[in-house]
Design an enzyme around this catalytic site. Structure first.
Site, short mmCIF file in Angstrom:
data_model
loop_
_atom_site.label_atom_id
_atom_site.label_comp_id
_atom_site.label_asym_id
_atom_site.label_seq_id
_atom_site.Cartn_x
_atom_site.Cartn_y
_atom_site.Cartn_z
N TYR A 1 -1.72 0.08 10.19
CA TYR A 1 -1.98 -0.68 8.96
C TYR A 1 -0.78 -0.57 8.01
O TYR A 1 -0.25 -1.58 7.52
CB TYR A 1 -3.25 -0.13 8.29
CG TYR A 1 -3.38 -0.49 6.85
CD1 TYR A 1 -3.73 -1.79 6.47
CD2 TYR A 1 -3.14 0.46 5.85
CE1 TYR A 1 -3.83 -2.13 5.13
CE2 TYR A 1 -3.24 0.12 4.51
CZ TYR A 1 -3.57 -1.18 4.16
OH TYR A 1 -3.66 -1.51 2.83
N LYS B 1 2.13 -3.43 6.53
CA LYS B 1 2.47 -3.66 5.12
C LYS B 1 3.99 -3.55 4.91
O LYS B 1 4.60 -4.34 4.19
CB LYS B 1 1.74 -2.67 4.22
CG LYS B 1 0.22 -2.88 4.19
CD LYS B 1 -0.12 -4.13 3.41
CE LYS B 1 -1.60 -4.45 3.45
NZ LYS B 1 -1.96 -5.67 2.74
N SER C 1 0.83 -1.20 0.00
CA SER C 1 0.00 0.00 0.00
C SER C 1 0.86 1.25 0.00
O SER C 1 1.97 1.26 0.55
CB SER C 1 -0.85 -0.02 1.28
OG SER C 1 -1.41 1.24 1.50
#
Ligand code: UDP
Length: 318
Positions: A139, A143, A115
């Site tokens: 988050y 990643k 991402s």
């Protein structure tokens, strides 16, 4: 190739599963259906219901597979800050299970859903892959960590990877083959559709005082079918000997929230009630990808560059 698509019943995964199937790969989908949906599965593809945290089930599903596409993740930024534990277990531990199962079964290639969140608040726009990696939410941190694990598994165990750093994924299959709408998404387009269908009263635009031409945030909206084609190309390039890579996926074109609203109004012929609200914490004013590396290395070219065309694919299934 025999490919295990983990998270293949989900929004992006189902588009990837379709692209692989259409180009003749043998696809097995592994999904726990927590956010994925059975309606997104293609009958030509095998389906195994299972969870990446269930190592024996994962190992059994991976037997005989040459490659893995890994799209199984929790992805709500706000939730990741309130409940990092499920992001640690699902995203981090789940991905380690996948890498370990690859070593155990001999699967050689992995294409991973990364991402733009790995960059945090970028200083330079457009953002290329050499930009500093400073995630500002948990988050994005997960990643980035998974990308680092993959680098080690490449060095130590020869597993080749491509990490695809998606910018803003939007749209739906234009042929109407994928009908499972994302549930509970907090992203802009799904929310806009809820306003149009009367489920929500208005769209809250987060901030109109950003240093952008109309004061609203600018993002790089990339169509999900263009994301899917990049997965297919990445896999084929890895099998052809391309070294491991992290690649941005975006159009290189920025669209503001207000421009999205205008596009939705043009396409739907309806007026969209909006109100301006405070800025959302952690939102950069502008986020646009430099995706030259994906173009060069994969020969990838996004087909959807017109925002109205993208919005049409969303409006059609709503
Ligand atoms: N946005 C908004 N209202 C909403 C949801 C999103 O104004 O209800 C804006 C958000 O501030 C950002 C853009 O729309 O500028 C895209 O947000 P989204 O959550 O879809 O993706 P993100 O850019 O956070 O990955």
């Amino acid at each position: 190739m025999k490919v295990l698509v983990i998270g293949g019943a989900g929004y992006i995964g189902s588009h990837v599963a379709k692209a692989l199937m259409k180009s003749g790969h043998r696809v097995r989908v592994f999904d726990n259906l927590s956010s994925g949906q059975e309606i997104n599965l293609f009958k030509q593809n095998e389906f195994v219901k299972g969870d990446i945290l269930d190592y024996p089930a994962l190992l059994s599903a991976m037997q005989g597979q040459e490659a893995v596409i890994h799209l199984a993740a929790k992805k709500a930024v706000g939730e990741s800050m309130e409940n990092p534990m499920i992001y640690s277990s699902n995203n981090i531990s789940g991905s380690l299970n996948i890498l370990n199962a690859m070593v155990e079964t001999g699967a050689k290639y992995i294409v991973f859903s990364s991402s733009a969140a790995v960059y945090g608040m970028p200083e330079k726009i457009p953002v290329d892959e050499t930009a500093p990696l400073n995630p500002i939410n948990y988050y994005g941190f997960t990643k980035l960590e998974i990308e680092k694990f993959m680098q080690w598994y490449d060095r130590l165990k020869g597993i080749k990877f491509v990490a695809l750093r998606y910018f803003n994924a939007v749209g739906y299959d234009a042929e109407g083959d994928i009908l499972g709408k994302e549930r509970g998404s907090q992203n802009l387009l799904p929310i806009v559709m809820e306003v149009l269908s009367g489920k929500r009263e208005k769209l809250k635009i987060f901030g109109n005082d950003y240093p952008t031409p109309n004061g609203t945030c600018i993002r790089d909206y990339i169509h999900v079918s263009d994301l899917a084609s990049a997965h297919l190309l990445a896999l084929e390039k890895l099998a052809g000997g391309m070294p491991s890579q992290s690649l941005n996926l975006g159009t290189g074109k920025g669209t503001s929230v207000k421009e999205i609203v205008e596009a939705v109004e043009r396409v739907s012929g309806k007026s969209l009630p909006v109100e301006y609200a405070d800025r959302r914490p952690g939102d950069p004013a502008v986020l646009i990808a430099a995706a030259d590396k994906a173009r060069e290395l994969l020969g990838w070219q996004p087909q959807y560059t017109d925002i109205d065309k993208i919005v049409e694919t969303v409006w059609r299934i709503n």
